[in-house]
Scaffold this active site. Structure first.
Site, PDB file in Angstrom:
ATOM      1  NE  ARG A 192      20.663  -3.737  71.240  1.00 15.28           N
ATOM      2  CZ  ARG A 192      20.198  -4.954  71.496  1.00 15.28           C
ATOM      3  NH1 ARG A 192      19.408  -5.564  70.630  1.00 15.28           N
ATOM      4  NH2 ARG A 192      20.538  -5.598  72.607  1.00 15.28           N
ATOM      5  CG  ASP A 212      22.646   0.689  80.755  1.00 14.69           C
ATOM      6  OD1 ASP A 212      21.549   1.287  80.717  1.00 14.69           O
ATOM      7  OD2 ASP A 212      22.855  -0.419  80.209  1.00 14.69           O
ATOM      8  CD  GLU A 230      22.380   1.127  77.130  1.00 13.25           C
ATOM      9  OE1 GLU A 230      21.418   0.357  77.348  1.00 13.25           O
ATOM     10  OE2 GLU A 230      23.559   0.814  77.396  1.00 13.25           O
ATOM     11  CE  LYS A 255      21.558  -2.205  82.750  1.00 18.09           C
ATOM     12  NZ  LYS A 255      21.324  -3.474  82.056  1.00 18.09           N
ATOM     13  CG  ASP A 257      26.869  -0.039  79.658  1.00 15.13           C
ATOM     14  OD1 ASP A 257      27.378  -1.071  79.184  1.00 15.13           O
ATOM     15  OD2 ASP A 257      25.747   0.380  79.335  1.00 15.13           O
ATOM     16  CG  ASP A 282      18.788  -2.181  80.166  1.00 16.75           C
ATOM     17  OD1 ASP A 282      19.775  -1.424  80.107  1.00 16.75           O
ATOM     18  OD2 ASP A 282      18.720  -3.168  80.930  1.00 16.75           O
TER      19      ASP A 282
HETATM   20  N1  BES Z   1      25.052  -2.586  79.358  1.00 15.42           N
HETATM   21  C1  BES Z   1      24.096  -3.625  79.206  1.00 15.42           C
HETATM   22  C2  BES Z   1      24.767  -4.992  79.012  1.00 15.42           C
HETATM   23  C3  BES Z   1      25.593  -5.511  80.159  1.00 15.42           C
HETATM   24  C4  BES Z   1      25.102  -6.499  80.987  1.00 15.42           C
HETATM   25  C5  BES Z   1      26.874  -5.061  80.365  1.00 15.42           C
HETATM   26  C6  BES Z   1      25.863  -6.999  82.010  1.00 15.42           C
HETATM   27  C7  BES Z   1      27.654  -5.544  81.394  1.00 15.42           C
HETATM   28  C8  BES Z   1      27.150  -6.519  82.211  1.00 15.42           C
HETATM   29  C9  BES Z   1      23.204  -3.357  78.000  1.00 15.42           C
HETATM   30  O1  BES Z   1      22.971  -2.022  77.747  1.00 15.42           O
HETATM   31  C10 BES Z   1      21.900  -3.986  78.278  1.00 15.42           C
HETATM   32  O2  BES Z   1      21.265  -3.587  79.214  1.00 15.42           O
HETATM   33  N2  BES Z   1      21.502  -4.950  77.460  1.00 15.42           N
HETATM   34  C11 BES Z   1      20.261  -5.625  77.610  1.00 15.42           C
HETATM   35  C12 BES Z   1      19.616  -5.769  76.252  1.00 15.42           C
HETATM   36  C13 BES Z   1      18.201  -6.255  76.269  1.00 15.42           C
HETATM   37  C14 BES Z   1      17.301  -5.233  76.896  1.00 15.42           C
HETATM   38  C15 BES Z   1      17.758  -6.551  74.857  1.00 15.42           C
HETATM   39  C16 BES Z   1      20.538  -6.973  78.231  1.00 15.42           C
HETATM   40  O3  BES Z   1      21.558  -7.574  77.911  1.00 15.42           O
HETATM   41  O4  BES Z   1      19.739  -7.406  79.056  1.00 15.42           O
HETATM   42 ZN    ZN Z   2      24.389  -0.698  78.344  1.00 15.58          ZN
HETATM   43 MN    MN Z   3      21.372  -1.230  78.860  1.00 15.73          MN
END
Ligand code: BES
Ligand code: ZN
Ligand code: MN
Length: 486
Positions: free
Chosen positions: A337, A256, A335, A263, A274, A333
């Protein structure tokens, strides 16, 4: 390797003796059959060098044997998580540097045996495939090759050992390079697991199948990647095809990057984790087959790579998913869901499971809410949620329930589409709004969502009884749920 023997023999080159404060105080050393060792231990205790306090370690050398005394603390206030930590600490200790075989002296109690087995098999797991020195004689713990527990073998104990093998598989998949453990690799692992099993049918959707069937959310996430997106559905029917199915669905983003909403440093480095939800589903599949669990189940992994590049999907664009709903991309990001929405909608429509559980490293917000030791659980069905929570308590695969309620759906409304993939400004209640997004695709199916973003991976030296890297969060939980549940 773990073995069991009904009585303590004290004939190995290493001996781990678990003692609580009460046993030490009473000088209760009846479990030690060897007179010489008993005397040596007694003199250590009489000299006040070992009290049996929680996490206390004291080595006693007797002739050519290393006897490691490990304190388990208060005999009344038992903490089985701490017991796993203690066993891990002992198994990794340098006192056992020259030891090949360890006998473990422990109370004959099911919860203790479970904790000791997991303290060894989960606690002493170490990912060292990328260390050049791993070819040479071992210079890093765990040193011992076998652990013999001085309790009579039972089916339940063997099942715990077997279950830990699924945990290890999940961890290996998480820890391997993202470009090695890609969708094709995971497909291969699944095919190897199910090979020759008569109760199994498998459906695999690749890019072309997804395009034909309309899984455009899943495809959007994978647009910037050279890897093949895959939706793999393993249908396990030991009760016959007319009995109800429980579905497990795992988020499998093999890496991811965040996509065009890239990121930053500090957040991207561990993102090969991920696919931990998918890894947990694969680990559970291995276990369910090894344990011959007689429950119909669907093991589903939604695999994609959220890459960045000219082909990547774009913020502000709208895609229609398999469920028929359109989704505005608020952030590339968010993604997980999206791929899960298509996977859930596809499984619900075509396989009609009676309940569905998804596992996903879904939100940083869940980490903010609960930290690293509890996964977040969201559900639309109290009874199902409580059954999962019971399996969690038994296995120490920890979950904590967060709310789901009608008004939260306001957060994911879009001006230009049916839904959007982000929630409130500034990410308020981000774990709940992400779960709410998934809930939109389960229809009336009893559903449990487990957010393992905080628990799936240790970025550091260790936490609880887990070392660096993937933890296998969810494997024990899913295995136990299916084994003991419905
Ligand atoms: N894979 C990430 C969530 C994550 C964060 C997993 C830390 C493991 C450790 C997910 O895809 C993500 O990036 N989520 C975003 C959502 C936001 C953009 C609404 C997040 O949590 O910042
Ligand atoms: Zn993710
Ligand atoms: Mn993500």
């Amino acid at each position: 390797m773990i073995k069991f023997q009904p009585a303590a023999k004290f004939n190995k080159d290493g001996i781990l003796v678990l003692l609580d404060e009460g046993e030490v105080k009473k000088r209760d050393l009846a479990g030690i059959p060897n007179e010489g060792i008993r005397q040596a231990v007694r003199s250590v205790i009489e000299a006040g060098q070992f009290q049996g306090e929680e996490k206390e370690l004291f080595p006693v050398v007797f002739q050519k044997q290393v006897i490691l005394l490990a304190g388990t603390g208060d005999p009344v206030r038992k903490n089985f998580t701490t017991l796993r930590v203690i066993v891990r600490q002992a198994a990794l200790s340098s006192y056992f540097k020259k030891v090949n075989d360890i006998e473990v002296i422990l109370p004959n109690d099911d919860a203790v045996v479970r904790a000791v087995v997991e303290g060894i098999l989960i606690g002493a797991y170490r990912w060292d495939r990328y260390h050049s020195s791993s070819e040479k004689p071992k210079i890093t713990p765990p040193y011992a090759k076998t652990y013999t527990l001085a309790v009579a073998a039972k089916k339940e104990y063997q099942d715990i050992v077997t279950t830990c093998e699924g945990v290890t598989l999940a961890r290996d998949l998480i820890n391997g390079n993202a470009d090695d453990v890609d969708s094709e690799h995971i497909e291969g692992v699944i095919k190897d697991l199910i090979k020759g099993n008569e109760n199994i049918a498998v459906e695999i959707l690749n890019r072309r199948d997804m395009a034909a069937k309309g899984l455009h959310l899943h495809l959007a996430v994978n647009q910037g990647s050279r890897k093949e997106p895959k939706l793999i559905i393993v249908k396990y029917s030991p009760q016959g095809k007319t009995s109800p199915y429980t579905a497990f669905v795992g988020k499998g983003i093999t890496f991811d990057t965040g996509g065009l909403n890239l990121k930053p440093s500090g957040h991207i480095e561990t993102m090969r984790c991920d696919m931990s939800g998918a890894a947990a589903v694969v680990g559970a599949l291995k276990n369910i087959l090894a344990l011959h669990v007689k429950r119909n189940a669907l093991f589903v992994v939604a695999l994609a790579e959220n890459a960045i590049g000219a082909g990547a999907y774009k913020p502000g664009d709208v895609f229609r998913g398999y469920g028929g709903k359109t989704v505005e991309i608020g952030n590339t990001d968010a993604e997980g869901r999206l791929v899960l929405a298509d996977a859930i909608a596809y499984v619900v429509k075509n396989y009609k499971p009676v309940r569905l559980l998804d596992l996903a490293t879904l939100t940083g917000a869940c980490v903010t809410a609960l930290g690293y030791d509890y996964s977040g659980l969201v559900s639309n069905h109290d009874e199902f949620a409580n059954e999962v929570i019971a399996a969690s308590a038994k296995t120490d695969d920890r979950v904590w329930r967060l709310p789901s309620y009608p008004e939260i759906s306001e957060a994911i409304k879009s001006e230009i589409a049916d839904l959007k993939n982000v929630g409130f400004p500034k990410g308020a209640a981000g774990a709940l709004t992400a779960a709410e997004f998934l809930r939109q695709f389960v229809a009336d199916t009893p559903w449990v969502h487990i957010d393992i973003a905080g628990t799936a991976f240790v970025d550091g030296r260790g936490r609880l009884y887990y070392g660096h890297g993937g933890t296998g969060a969810g494997v024990r939980l899913l295995t136990e749920y299916l084994k003991s549940g419905r």
